[in-house]
Design an enzyme around this catalytic site. Sequence first.
Site, PDB file in Angstrom:
ATOM      1  N   TYR A 142       0.826  -1.185   0.052  1.00  0.00           N
ATOM      2  CA  TYR A 142      -0.070   0.110   0.031  1.00  0.00           C
ATOM      3  C   TYR A 142       0.868   1.242   0.010  1.00  0.00           C
ATOM      4  O   TYR A 142       0.495   2.194  -0.612  1.00  0.00           O
ATOM      5  CB  TYR A 142      -0.990   0.118   1.100  1.00  0.00           C
ATOM      6  CG  TYR A 142      -2.338  -0.710   1.065  1.00  0.00           C
ATOM      7  CD1 TYR A 142      -2.146  -2.162   0.937  1.00  0.00           C
ATOM      8  CD2 TYR A 142      -3.342  -0.027   1.229  1.00  0.00           C
ATOM      9  CE1 TYR A 142      -3.308  -2.858   0.723  1.00  0.00           C
ATOM     10  CE2 TYR A 142      -4.491  -0.900   0.963  1.00  0.00           C
ATOM     11  CZ  TYR A 142      -4.617  -2.172   0.668  1.00  0.00           C
ATOM     12  OH  TYR A 142      -5.801  -2.813   0.860  1.00  0.00           O
ATOM     13  N   LYS A 187       3.550 -15.669   3.012  1.00  0.00           N
ATOM     14  CA  LYS A 187       3.801 -16.417   1.637  1.00  0.00           C
ATOM     15  C   LYS A 187       5.278 -16.729   1.843  1.00  0.00           C
ATOM     16  O   LYS A 187       5.898 -16.273   0.942  1.00  0.00           O
ATOM     17  CB  LYS A 187       3.345 -15.398   0.623  1.00  0.00           C
ATOM     18  CG  LYS A 187       3.364 -16.412  -0.432  1.00  0.00           C
ATOM     19  CD  LYS A 187       2.186 -17.450  -0.838  1.00  0.00           C
ATOM     20  CE  LYS A 187       2.211 -18.205  -1.892  1.00  0.00           C
ATOM     21  NZ  LYS A 187       1.348 -19.131  -1.960  1.00  0.00           N
ATOM     22  N   ASP A 219      -2.758 -18.555   1.110  1.00  0.00           N
ATOM     23  CA  ASP A 219      -3.631 -19.388   0.496  1.00  0.00           C
ATOM     24  C   ASP A 219      -4.177 -20.339   1.131  1.00  0.00           C
ATOM     25  O   ASP A 219      -5.487 -20.581   1.007  1.00  0.00           O
ATOM     26  CB  ASP A 219      -2.821 -19.911  -0.948  1.00  0.00           C
ATOM     27  CG  ASP A 219      -1.637 -20.732  -0.717  1.00  0.00           C
ATOM     28  OD1 ASP A 219      -0.943 -20.681   0.593  1.00  0.00           O
ATOM     29  OD2 ASP A 219      -1.064 -21.057  -1.715  1.00  0.00           O
ATOM     30  N   ASP A 243      -6.140  -7.395   4.096  1.00  0.00           N
ATOM     31  CA  ASP A 243      -7.355  -6.597   3.407  1.00  0.00           C
ATOM     32  C   ASP A 243      -7.933  -7.614   2.820  1.00  0.00           C
ATOM     33  O   ASP A 243      -9.527  -7.513   3.024  1.00  0.00           O
ATOM     34  CB  ASP A 243      -6.831  -5.552   2.146  1.00  0.00           C
ATOM     35  CG  ASP A 243      -7.778  -5.155   1.453  1.00  0.00           C
ATOM     36  OD1 ASP A 243      -8.685  -4.577   2.246  1.00  0.00           O
ATOM     37  OD2 ASP A 243      -7.887  -5.258   0.126  1.00  0.00           O
ATOM     38  N   ASP A 247     -12.193  -9.408   4.497  1.00  0.00           N
ATOM     39  CA  ASP A 247     -13.214  -9.361   3.977  1.00  0.00           C
ATOM     40  C   ASP A 247     -13.958 -10.709   3.616  1.00  0.00           C
ATOM     41  O   ASP A 247     -15.177 -10.965   3.734  1.00  0.00           O
ATOM     42  CB  ASP A 247     -13.291  -8.706   2.340  1.00  0.00           C
ATOM     43  CG  ASP A 247     -13.635  -7.441   1.991  1.00  0.00           C
ATOM     44  OD1 ASP A 247     -13.263  -6.535   2.885  1.00  0.00           O
ATOM     45  OD2 ASP A 247     -13.965  -6.934   1.007  1.00  0.00           O
TER      46      ASP A 247
HETATM   47  C1  IPM Z   1     -10.495  -1.620   3.933  1.00  0.00           C
HETATM   48  C2  IPM Z   1     -10.732  -0.851   2.394  1.00  0.00           C
HETATM   49  C3  IPM Z   1      -9.445   0.000   2.083  1.00  0.00           C
HETATM   50  C4  IPM Z   1      -8.019  -0.954   1.994  1.00  0.00           C
HETATM   51  C5  IPM Z   1      -9.690   0.797   0.855  1.00  0.00           C
HETATM   52  C6  IPM Z   1     -11.059   1.550   0.929  1.00  0.00           C
HETATM   53  C7  IPM Z   1      -8.523   1.609   0.533  1.00  0.00           C
HETATM   54  O1  IPM Z   1     -10.842  -1.916   1.640  1.00  0.00           O
HETATM   55  O2  IPM Z   1     -10.197  -0.849   4.838  1.00  0.00           O
HETATM   56  O3  IPM Z   1      -9.952  -2.785   4.022  1.00  0.00           O
HETATM   57  O4  IPM Z   1      -7.841  -1.478   1.059  1.00  0.00           O
HETATM   58  O5  IPM Z   1      -7.563  -0.976   3.165  1.00  0.00           O
HETATM   59 MN    MN Z   2     -10.726  -4.124   2.325  1.00  0.00          MN
END
Ligand code: IPM
Ligand code: MN
Length: 353
Positions: A142, A187, A219, A243, A247
Site C-alpha cells: 500500500y 507467503k 492461500d 485486506d 473481507d
Molecule cells: C479496507 C478497504 C481499504 C483498504 C480501501 C478502501 C482503501 O478495503 O479498509 O479494507 O484497502 O485498506
Molecule cells: Mn478491504
Amino acid sequence: MDLKIAVLPGDGIGPEISKQGVDVMTAVCEKFGHTVSYKYAICGADAIDKVGDPFPQETFEICRDADAVLFSAVGDPKFDNDPTAKVRPEQGLLAMRKQLGLFANIRPVETFKCLIHKSPLRAELVEGADFICIRELTGGMYFGEKYQDDDKAYDTNAYTRPEIERILKVAFEYAMKRRRHLTVVDKANVLASSRLWRKIAQEMAPKYPEVETDFMYVDNAAMRMIQDPRFFDVMVTENTFGDILTDEGSVISGSMGLLPSASTGESTPVFEPIHGSWPQAKGLNIANPLAQILSVAMLFEYFDLKEEGKLVREAVNASLDANVRTPEIQVEGGAKYGTKEVGEWIVNYINNK
Ligand code: IPM
Ligand code: MN
C-alpha cells in the site's frame, strides 16, 4: 472520564450510521457519568467536493487532538469508474492511517447466533467461530515504492524489522488476552518480505511461551477460514493479505453490517465499521447501524471502560433478539426497522437500564 471524540461521518450511508453511533455513545456516557464532546470533520468524497482534499489538514488536526476517532465510511461511485480522477476518497483513508500512525488494524470476526442462517457457511461449521484478524496497516504494498508507465508498473512490498516487530507484539498481546493461539499468516515459500516476518515471529515467540504460535501460508489460510473458522483465535498478517482475508472473514458472520474494527498505533485510535459507504443506500434509512454502534463498544473497551462496552454489546444483542433489525437481517415476516429506528431502540434500552 472526559472523552474528546472526533467524528468523521464521510460519505454514502456514513452520516446516517454515524448519528446512531454518536447517540449511543452519548447515552452510555450519561449513564456512567462520563463527559463526552464531539468535533465533526470532513473526509472522503465529501471533503474532495468541499475543499479538494479527502483528508484535509484541519481534519487531521481534529483527529490528532482527540482521544479517539469515530469514523464511518468513505467512497463514492463517481470516482470508481474514472481512471483519470486525480484524487480519490480512499486516499483520505490511507492518509488518515499514515498520518495517525495507525499500524494495527484489529478486525474481529464474531458470529451472532440469531444470524447464523445468513452465513454462506453451514451453521455447524460457523457456530461459535470467534477470532480476530490483526492486519498491519501502514506498510507493505500500500505504501511501498510504486511505479507506473504504459508498459510497466510495480508496487513494492517492503517491510522493516521495527514495523514487523511492533505489529507482532500487538498480536502476541492479543493472543495472551484471548485463547493464546496465534497464527502468523504469510507467503514465506515465495516472498522475501514474508520470510523476514516469519524469522522475526520465530525470534519473538519464546517470549510468549503460553502462546501456541503457528505459521500458515495465506492461500491455505483463506481455505482454512471457510473450512474450519473455529481453528483461529488471533491471526496476524501484512497489509494486503489482511485486506483480502478480512473481507472473507467479515461475511462468515452472516452480515458485513455487524462487524466493527479498531485501528491503533502511534496517535489517536480510530473506530469504524468494517463495511463501506454503500452509496446506493444513501439517505434511504436502511443501512444497518450495528457495526458502527459496536465500534463504539470497541472504543470504550480500548479505554478499559469494560462495563460501558458490555452495555453496548448487551443492547445490540437485545435489539437482535427483539427482532428490531434492518431489512437485510430481518426474519421473514418481521417488521423492517430503519437505521434510525434501530439506533433509537438501542439508545432507549440503554437509558432504561
Ligand atoms: C479496507 C478497504 C481499504 C483498504 C480501501 C478502501 C482503501 O478495503 O479498509 O479494507 O484497502 O485498506
Ligand atoms: Mn478491504
